[in-house]
Design a protein around this motif. Structure first.
Motif, PDB file in Angstrom:
ATOM      1  N   UNK A   6       9.825  25.354 -41.479  1.00  0.00           N
ATOM      2  CA  UNK A   6       9.934  25.541 -40.225  1.00  0.00           C
ATOM      3  C   UNK A   6       9.393  27.053 -40.591  1.00  0.00           C
ATOM      4  N   UNK A   7      10.327  27.908 -41.326  1.00  0.00           N
ATOM      5  CA  UNK A   7       9.912  29.152 -41.508  1.00  0.00           C
ATOM      6  C   UNK A   7       9.060  29.615 -42.218  1.00  0.00           C
ATOM      7  N   UNK A   8       8.557  28.638 -42.778  1.00  0.00           N
ATOM      8  CA  UNK A   8       7.023  29.451 -43.743  1.00  0.00           C
ATOM      9  C   UNK A   8       5.549  28.673 -42.593  1.00  0.00           C
ATOM     10  N   UNK A  32      21.975  15.362 -25.189  1.00  0.00           N
ATOM     11  CA  UNK A  32      21.444  16.140 -26.615  1.00  0.00           C
ATOM     12  C   UNK A  32      20.029  16.599 -26.557  1.00  0.00           C
ATOM     13  N   UNK A  33      19.087  16.411 -25.722  1.00  0.00           N
ATOM     14  CA  UNK A  33      18.027  17.091 -25.320  1.00  0.00           C
ATOM     15  C   UNK A  33      18.479  19.000 -24.910  1.00  0.00           C
ATOM     16  N   UNK A  50       3.153  29.841 -19.102  1.00  0.00           N
ATOM     17  CA  UNK A  50       4.157  29.854 -19.614  1.00  0.00           C
ATOM     18  C   UNK A  50       4.600  28.152 -20.257  1.00  0.00           C
ATOM     19  N   UNK A  51       5.523  28.468 -20.960  1.00  0.00           N
ATOM     20  CA  UNK A  51       5.397  27.210 -22.042  1.00  0.00           C
ATOM     21  C   UNK A  51       6.901  26.538 -22.115  1.00  0.00           C
ATOM     22  N   UNK A  52       7.306  25.440 -22.417  1.00  0.00           N
ATOM     23  CA  UNK A  52       8.561  24.758 -22.313  1.00  0.00           C
ATOM     24  C   UNK A  52       8.313  23.693 -23.625  1.00  0.00           C
ATOM     25  N   UNK A  53       9.272  24.479 -24.335  1.00  0.00           N
ATOM     26  CA  UNK A  53       9.658  23.994 -25.543  1.00  0.00           C
ATOM     27  C   UNK A  53      11.497  23.023 -25.602  1.00  0.00           C
ATOM     28  N   UNK A  54      11.335  21.528 -26.250  1.00  0.00           N
ATOM     29  CA  UNK A  54      11.400  20.728 -26.285  1.00  0.00           C
ATOM     30  C   UNK A  54      11.972  20.500 -27.491  1.00  0.00           C
ATOM     31  N   UNK A  55      13.944  20.121 -28.103  1.00  0.00           N
ATOM     32  CA  UNK A  55      14.381  20.163 -28.981  1.00  0.00           C
ATOM     33  C   UNK A  55      15.318  18.892 -28.796  1.00  0.00           C
ATOM     34  N   UNK A  56      16.146  18.620 -29.536  1.00  0.00           N
ATOM     35  CA  UNK A  56      16.723  17.545 -29.528  1.00  0.00           C
ATOM     36  C   UNK A  56      18.015  17.671 -30.938  1.00  0.00           C
ATOM     37  N   UNK A  63      17.267  19.062 -34.993  1.00  0.00           N
ATOM     38  CA  UNK A  63      16.864  18.001 -35.420  1.00  0.00           C
ATOM     39  C   UNK A  63      15.421  17.108 -35.365  1.00  0.00           C
ATOM     40  N   UNK A  64      15.242  17.491 -34.172  1.00  0.00           N
ATOM     41  CA  UNK A  64      13.798  16.918 -33.677  1.00  0.00           C
ATOM     42  C   UNK A  64      13.037  18.714 -32.523  1.00  0.00           C
TER      43      UNK A  64
END
Length: 72
Positions: A6-8, A32-33, A50-56, A63-64
């Motif tokens: 991810x960092x790379x 968890x979202x 406009x941007x929407x990022x979704x994470x679990x 984790x996702x």
């Protein structure tokens, strides 16, 4: 994969866009979202996107990465 991957990937992306500005407008949480709504510009004079990022999230860690939606 993992933190190193991810960092790379993020490092390479940021080096290719030195004028990138990512302004977080709001963060929404449902269990968890987590959805992060931002306004992204790439230098002076850019109207931006406009941007929407979704994470679990589990145990305090992402984790996702589910989706990124751009609306011009």
């Amino acid at each position: 994969d993992g933190v190193a991957g991810g960092l790379a990937g993020l490092t390479g992306f940021l080096q290719s866009a030195p004028n990138l500005r990512y302004d977080v407008k709001r963060v929404l949480v449902d269990g968890e979202l987590v959805a992060v709504h931002s306004h992204v510009t790439n230098g002076p004079g850019d109207r931006g996107t406009a941007v929407v990022d979704i994470f679990r999230i589990r145990d305090g860690k992402a984790v996702e990465y589910i989706h990124m939606i751009k609306v011009s």
